[in-house]
Design a protein around this motif. Structure first.
Motif, PDB file in Angstrom:
ATOM      1  N   UNK A 176     -48.428 153.658 -15.575  1.00 36.75           N
ATOM      2  CA  UNK A 176     -47.632 154.694 -16.247  1.00 36.75           C
ATOM      3  C   UNK A 176     -47.359 154.312 -17.698  1.00 36.75           C
ATOM      4  N   UNK A 177     -47.231 153.013 -17.951  1.00 39.36           N
ATOM      5  CA  UNK A 177     -46.986 152.530 -19.316  1.00 39.36           C
ATOM      6  C   UNK A 177     -48.275 152.064 -19.989  1.00 39.36           C
ATOM      7  N   UNK A 178     -49.380 152.177 -19.321  1.00 40.56           N
ATOM      8  CA  UNK A 178     -50.705 151.734 -19.805  1.00 40.56           C
ATOM      9  C   UNK A 178     -50.633 150.323 -20.391  1.00 40.56           C
ATOM     10  N   UNK A 179     -50.038 149.442 -19.623  1.00 44.27           N
ATOM     11  CA  UNK A 179     -49.818 148.072 -20.089  1.00 44.27           C
ATOM     12  C   UNK A 179     -50.147 147.091 -18.966  1.00 44.27           C
ATOM     13  N   UNK A 180     -50.746 145.980 -19.354  1.00 40.69           N
ATOM     14  CA  UNK A 180     -50.990 144.888 -18.418  1.00 40.69           C
ATOM     15  C   UNK A 180     -50.232 143.663 -18.926  1.00 40.69           C
ATOM     16  N   UNK A 181     -49.734 142.871 -17.984  1.00 36.95           N
ATOM     17  CA  UNK A 181     -48.881 141.738 -18.313  1.00 36.95           C
ATOM     18  C   UNK A 181     -49.475 140.439 -17.778  1.00 36.95           C
ATOM     19  N   UNK A 182     -49.131 139.370 -18.445  1.00 36.27           N
ATOM     20  CA  UNK A 182     -49.442 138.035 -17.935  1.00 36.27           C
ATOM     21  C   UNK A 182     -48.161 137.204 -18.038  1.00 36.27           C
ATOM     22  N   UNK A 183     -47.551 136.959 -16.891  1.00 31.04           N
ATOM     23  CA  UNK A 183     -46.369 136.109 -16.843  1.00 31.04           C
ATOM     24  C   UNK A 183     -46.824 134.669 -16.691  1.00 31.04           C
ATOM     25  N   UNK A 184     -46.438 133.833 -17.641  1.00 29.08           N
ATOM     26  CA  UNK A 184     -46.878 132.440 -17.659  1.00 29.08           C
ATOM     27  C   UNK A 184     -45.662 131.532 -17.522  1.00 29.08           C
ATOM     28  N   UNK A 185     -45.611 130.812 -16.427  1.00 21.71           N
ATOM     29  CA  UNK A 185     -44.520 129.879 -16.166  1.00 21.71           C
ATOM     30  C   UNK A 185     -45.045 128.451 -16.135  1.00 21.71           C
ATOM     31  N   UNK A 186     -44.125 127.505 -16.236  1.00 20.53           N
ATOM     32  CA  UNK A 186     -44.483 126.083 -16.180  1.00 20.53           C
ATOM     33  C   UNK A 186     -45.641 125.765 -17.117  1.00 20.53           C
ATOM     34  N   UNK A 187     -45.520 126.223 -18.332  1.00 24.19           N
ATOM     35  CA  UNK A 187     -46.613 126.054 -19.293  1.00 24.19           C
ATOM     36  C   UNK A 187     -46.860 124.592 -19.612  1.00 24.19           C
ATOM     37  N   UNK A 188     -48.141 124.314 -19.851  1.00 24.54           N
ATOM     38  CA  UNK A 188     -48.584 122.958 -20.163  1.00 24.54           C
ATOM     39  C   UNK A 188     -49.275 122.963 -21.529  1.00 24.54           C
ATOM     40  N   UNK A 189     -49.315 121.812 -22.189  1.00 22.03           N
ATOM     41  CA  UNK A 189     -50.024 121.777 -23.487  1.00 22.03           C
ATOM     42  C   UNK A 189     -51.468 122.268 -23.386  1.00 22.03           C
ATOM     43  N   UNK A 190     -52.109 122.040 -22.264  1.00 20.46           N
ATOM     44  CA  UNK A 190     -53.497 122.489 -22.107  1.00 20.46           C
ATOM     45  C   UNK A 190     -53.634 123.997 -21.961  1.00 20.46           C
TER      46      UNK A 190
END
Length: 127
Positions: free
Chosen positions: A75-89
Motif C-alpha cells: 500500500x505504501x510501495x515500500x520495502x524495508x530492511x531491519x538490521x539488528x546486531x550490526x557488525x563492522x563487516x
C-alpha cells in the motif's frame, strides 16, 4: 517501469540497529519481487534478502540470518530492511532492486535477475 530510492543508512556502532527503506514509484509495485543487496569496498555485490510480490515469502543470506529482516508494504510501495546486531563487516553500500515477475513466490539471489536498481545508501558500522 519503477524508480527506487533507498534511505535510512548512516553510521552506527557495532551491536546497533538501522532500518533501511526503499520507496518505489511507478506502476504496479505488487508485480515486483524485491531484494536488498550490498557491496563492500573491494568486494562483489552480495545478496542480502529478498521478498516475494505479496510479501508471503522471504529469503535472507546466511551471513545476516537472525539479524536482518526484510518486509514490504504494498500500500505504501515500500520495502524495508531491519538490521539488528550490526557488525563492522556489514559496512557497505546497500541497494534495493526490483524483479518484474509473474511468480509470487520468487526471491532470486542472482542480481542479474533484477530489472531495476536504486542508487544505494551507505551503512557504516564502527567497532
Amino acid at each position: 517501469q519503477v524508480q527506487l530510492v533507498e534511505s535510512g543508512g548512516g553510521l552506527v556502532q557495532a551491536g546497533g540497529s538501522l532500518r533501511l527503506s526503499c520507496a518505489a514509484s511507478g506502476r504496479s509495485f505488487s508485480n515486483y519481487g524485491m531484494g536488498w543487496f550490498r557491496r563492500a569496498p573491494g568486494k562483489e555485490r552480495e545478496f542480502v534478502a529478498g521478498v516475494s510480490r505479496s510479501g508471503e515469502v522471504t529469503t535472507v543470506a546466511d551471513s545476516v540470518k537472525g539479524r536482518f529482516t526484510i518486509s514490504r508494504d504494498n500500500a505504501k510501495t515500500t520495502v524495508y530492511l531491519q538490521m539488528n546486531s550490526l557488525k563492522p563487516e556489514d559496512t557497505a553500500v546497500y541497494y534495493c532492486a526490483a524483479d518484474q515477475t509473474i511468480f509470487d513466490h520468487r526471491t532470486p539471489r542472482n542480481p542479474r535477475e533484477y530489472d531495476y536498481w536504486g542508487p544505494g545508501t551507505q551503512v557504516a558500522v564502527s567497532s
